[in-house]
Structures are given as structure tokens and as C-alpha cells.
Enzyme design. Structure first.
Site, short mmCIF file in Angstrom:
data_model
loop_
_atom_site.label_atom_id
_atom_site.label_comp_id
_atom_site.label_asym_id
_atom_site.label_seq_id
_atom_site.Cartn_x
_atom_site.Cartn_y
_atom_site.Cartn_z
N HIS A 75 -57.45 31.66 -40.32
CA HIS A 75 -56.07 31.47 -40.72
C HIS A 75 -55.49 32.70 -41.43
O HIS A 75 -54.37 33.12 -41.16
CB HIS A 75 -55.96 30.24 -41.61
N LYS A 135 -58.84 27.29 -30.15
CA LYS A 135 -58.07 28.46 -29.69
C LYS A 135 -58.95 29.45 -28.93
O LYS A 135 -58.60 29.93 -27.86
CB LYS A 135 -57.41 29.16 -30.88
N THR A 136 -60.09 29.77 -29.53
CA THR A 136 -60.95 30.79 -28.93
C THR A 136 -61.60 30.26 -27.65
O THR A 136 -61.69 30.97 -26.65
CB THR A 136 -62.01 31.26 -29.95
N ASP A 174 -60.50 25.49 -35.64
CA ASP A 174 -61.40 24.56 -34.92
C ASP A 174 -60.70 23.66 -33.90
O ASP A 174 -61.34 22.77 -33.35
CB ASP A 174 -62.22 23.69 -35.89
P1 GDP Z 1 -60.69 27.81 -33.04
O1 GDP Z 1 -61.09 27.88 -34.47
O2 GDP Z 1 -59.34 27.16 -32.90
O3 GDP Z 1 -60.76 29.13 -32.32
O4 GDP Z 1 -61.71 26.80 -32.30
P2 GDP Z 1 -63.00 27.11 -31.40
O5 GDP Z 1 -62.59 27.57 -30.05
O6 GDP Z 1 -63.91 27.99 -32.17
O7 GDP Z 1 -63.58 25.64 -31.24
C1 GDP Z 1 -63.96 24.87 -32.35
C2 GDP Z 1 -64.95 23.79 -31.93
O8 GDP Z 1 -64.33 22.87 -31.06
C3 GDP Z 1 -66.17 24.32 -31.19
O9 GDP Z 1 -67.29 23.60 -31.60
C4 GDP Z 1 -65.84 24.05 -29.75
O10 GDP Z 1 -66.97 23.90 -28.94
C5 GDP Z 1 -65.05 22.75 -29.85
N1 GDP Z 1 -64.11 22.65 -28.73
C6 GDP Z 1 -63.24 23.61 -28.33
N2 GDP Z 1 -62.53 23.18 -27.26
C7 GDP Z 1 -62.97 21.94 -26.98
C8 GDP Z 1 -62.63 20.98 -25.98
O11 GDP Z 1 -61.76 21.20 -25.12
N3 GDP Z 1 -63.29 19.79 -26.00
C9 GDP Z 1 -64.25 19.51 -26.92
N4 GDP Z 1 -64.81 18.33 -26.87
N5 GDP Z 1 -64.59 20.38 -27.88
C10 GDP Z 1 -63.98 21.59 -27.91
MG MG Z 2 -61.24 30.99 -33.04
#
Ligand code: GDP
Ligand code: MG
Length: 388
Positions: free
Chosen positions: A84, A24-25, A21
Site C-alpha cells: 500500500h 493484483k499481482t 491480498d
Molecule cells: P496482491 O497483494 O493484491 O498483489 O495479492 P496477490 O496476488 O499477492 O494474492 C494474494 C493471495 O490471494 C495469494 O495467496 C493468492 O494465491 C491468492 N489469490 C490471488 N488471486 C486469486 C484467485 O483468483 N482465486 C483465489 N482463490 N485466490 C487467489
Molecule cells: Mg501484489
């Protein structure tokens, strides 16, 4: 017919890593968006990156976790993992292939357990260059973000990455995805940092061909296809290869990268190999495709192993001889018996020498990195010192 892959720029493999979260994606999608808007590549939306591997594994394609893009100077294959556990299994075990990584840290949350674990594992499997994306900077408070940056640099230094020199770029994957110019430039700055900070690695093109199998796909009427990243050497259509683990020798009858045919592939390329006359069930993830006779699999080896501390998500109790965890070696997942010799126990946080007897023959060599897992978590990481 599909257009052939033309090698015009150096090819590197990178990936996003970091706590769930932290974005990354979203950042991966944003990178493809920024580059597509610049006219160099195709936008890959969030849900095409994030969907389950099985759903996307159709046709001759490379491992679905990869996204392809180009900067002015380089061609990249970028890997992003959904969770993870996938990260550890897919990315870390194949991470000997990663030439560099983008560590994504949420500016709102700072370092979290998976952030630290990914840095530790990246170090262990030989990822020498990390660039930091301090993500969600759109929502973060400046002073807090400064603290997070300090904390990340310290973490990297603690793992031998020279945290002071590591590029740290404040980005917002989300805002860049929405086309906000300020954050689009930030993503461009991040890509510039990757282009300049992650050096072109040495490719062992003259070594005998070796590819750890990541995935196996059947194409009706054509045969069995294996996918993965070439660890060393080159391979051409028509070459004889051996599949270690499957115990077969065969011929490569087709070669593709990102869905495009090629005549010759080389170390560092993500490819799909079509193998003549190999039954689908004969080959599995974890097998190794290599130039015939170039690799001798073994079961017994000595290694230096770091036993993760409890703080790093490792065990809370010591291990002793007779311990039987899983060893993740290249893409293979094999049980092994641990013998600590004269040492009574190895405590979490210790670095020890051990002898391991694997449950099945596995291609091994000195210098090969591996990870030790138990009950779904990483408990150790090591390097093969000698093979018996
Ligand atoms: P991952 O698990 O690392 O791949 O994370 P995700 O890309 O799925 O993002 C997790 C959450 O964080 C989602 O609800 C996104 O919309 C939010 N999010 C991701 N990048 C940003 C950002 O740059 N700014 C904000 N405010 N929220 C973000
Ligand atoms: Mg992801």
C-alpha cells in the site's frame, strides 16, 4: 545489438490497484500468461512482478514495477505495486500518467479500506477510467459476489466514476494462471473491457517536453540514466534538456523503452534517458527533466484540497494554519507549510482553499494534482489553482 522499439499500436499506461491480498499481482501475472499463450507477449511470473524494486533495477530499464503486453489493438505498460505504501508513493504520485486502472476487488472480502483509498486517490490524480476485476470468483459464492459487485458500483459512483456503466468482470487470476479455460476466457473478457472502455487519452505531443524522474540508475562507462513516464511533448536523442532540481542543462545521448532503443519518445511512453555528463548524485527521484526554459519552478501556490475523513483513513482531528505535512507532487516528496487564510480549521471531510509554501523549488502549474501525507498515511488530496 538490441532491436529497436517499433510503434505499431497505440500505447497506454494502466495499472492494478486495490486492497492488499485481493490478487493484483496474481492477476497481472495471469494477464501476461493469457496473452503469451495467445502468442502476443511474454509471460511474466508472479515473483518477477512482486520482487523488490531495488533488486530488479539493473541496466537501462524502465521502472521495474512495469510489465509490458499487447492486445490485438493496443500496447500496454502495466504497473503493479507490492504494498500500500509503495502504491501511494509510486503509483499515485505518478498516476497522472495512468490512462486507466484495473480495480481488483476480492469477491470473498468486498471493499476494504485500501480499495476505497485507491479509488479516491485515482479520482484525485485524474485517472478517469476504471475497470473492475472481481477476483477470486473461483472461490466466491454467487450471491455474495452479487452483493460485492453492487457495493463496488456504489463506491465508484460516490467518487464520480458512474458505477453503473463501469465494466465489472468476474475473474480468477489464480485459475487463469493455472490455465483453466473458463478463467482464461474471463481474463480475456477483462482485457476486452479495458481495450474498449478505457479511451485513448489525448497526448500533448506539441507541448514542451517534460518527464518527472521516477528512478536514477548509473551505468558504468555510460553515465546516468533517469527513468519515468513522459508527461508531455516529445524527446529525441541529441535534444538539449534541463534537469530541474539538479540545476543542470545537458543532452540526451540515449533513449530506450522496455530495454529497446528508440530515436524519439513521446508523451505517455515509459522511457530511460541517458544524460551526458550528469553525476549520479546530482539527480534524484522527484526532479523534472524538461525542455530548457519551459518550466519555472516555484514554492508558493494556492490549491483546492479535500481533507480525507477518518473513515477514508485520514485524520481524526482538524488541521489549522501552520500545519506542515508532506506534499507528493508528480514524483517529488516535499514538505510544505499550510496557510488556511480566514478559515480557522479544516476538518476531516472538508474541501478547502489553502496557500502552501514548499520547502524547496518545485515545478508547479495550475491543474496539477497532488497528495498530502503525514506519518505514512494519506490525509488529503488537491489540485493547484494558482502559482505565485
Ligand atoms: P496482491 O497483494 O493484491 O498483489 O495479492 P496477490 O496476488 O499477492 O494474492 C494474494 C493471495 O490471494 C495469494 O495467496 C493468492 O494465491 C491468492 N489469490 C490471488 N488471486 C486469486 C484467485 O483468483 N482465486 C483465489 N482463490 N485466490 C487467489
Ligand atoms: Mg501484489
Amino acid at each position: 545489438p538490441k532491436t529497436a522499439y517499433v510503434r505499431t499500436k497505440p500505447h497506454l499506461n494502466i495499472g492494478t490497484m486495490g486492497h492488499v491480498d485481493h490478487g493484483k499481482t496474481t492477476l497481472t501475472a495471469a494477464i501476461t500468461k493469457v496473452l503469451a499463450d495467445r502468442g502476443s507477449g511474454t509471460f511474466v511470473p508472479f515473483d518477477r512482478i512482486d520482487r523488490a524494486p531495488e533488486e530488479a533495477a539493473r541496466g537501462i530499464t524502465i521502472n521495474i514495477a512495469h510489465v509490458e503486453y499487447e492486445t490485438d489493438t493496443r500496447h500496454y505498460a502495466h504497473v503493479d505495486m507490492p504494498g500500500h505504501a509503495d502504491y501511494v508513493k509510486n503509483m499515485v504520485t505518478g498516476a497522472a500518467q495512468l490512462d486507466g486502472a484495473i480495480l481488483v476487488v476480492s469477491a470473498l472480502d468486498g471493499i476494504m479500506p485500501q480499495t476505497a483509498e485507491h479509488v479516491l486517490l485515482a479520482r484525485q490524480v485524474g485517472v478517469d477510467h476504471i475497470v473492475v476485476a472481481l477476483n477470486k470468483a473461483d472461490a466466491g459464492d454467487e450471491e455474495l459476489t452479487d452483493l460485492v459487485e453492487l457495493e463496488v458500483r456504489e463506491l465508484l459512483t460516490a467518487h464520480g466514476y458512474g458505477g453503473d456503466a463501469v465494466p465489472v468482470v468476474r475473474v480468477s487470476g489464480l485459475k487463469a494462471l493455472e490455465g483453466d479455460p473458463r478463467w482464461t476466457s474471463a481474463v480475456e473478457a477483462l482485457l476486452d473491457a479495458v481495450d474498449t472502455y478505457v479511451p485513448m487519452p489525448e497526448r500533448y505531443l506539441d507541448a514542451p517536453f517534460l518527464l518527472p524522474v521516477e528512478n536514477v540508475i548509473t551505468i558504468t562507462g555510460r553515465g546516468t540514466v533517469v527513468t519515468g513516464a513522459i508527461e508531455r511533448g516529445t524527446v529525441r536523442v541529441g535534444d538539449r534538456v534541463e534537469v530541474l532540481g539538479a540545476g543542470v542543462e545537458t543532452v540526451v545521448t540515449g533513449l530506450e523503452t522496455f530495454g529497446r532503443p528508440m530515436d524519439e519518445a513521446q508523451a505517455g511512453d515509459n522511457v530511460a534517458l541517458l544524460l551526458r555528463g550528469v553525476p549520479r548524485d546530482a539527480v534524484r527521484r522527484g526532479h523534472v527533466v524538461a525542455a530548457p526554459g519551459s518550466v519555472v519552478p516555484g514554492r508558493r501556490f494556492s490549491a483546492r484540497v479535500y481533507v480525507l475523513s477518518a473513515r477514508e483513513g485520514g485524520r481524526t482531528t482538524p488541521v489549522a494554519s501552520g500545519y506542515r505535512p508532506q506534499f507528493y507532487i508528480r514524483t517529488a516528496d516535499v514538505v510544505g507549510d499550510v496557510d488556511l487564510g480566514d478559515v480557522a480549521v479544516a476538518r476531516p471531510g472538508d474541501t478547502v482553499t489553502m496557500t502552501v509554501e514548499l520547502g524547496r523549488d518545485t515545478p508547479l502549474e495550475p491543474g496539477l494534482g497532488f497528495v498530502i501525507r503525514e506519518g505514512g498515511r494519506t490525509v488529503g488530496a488537491g489540485t493547484v489553482t494558482t502559482v505565485e
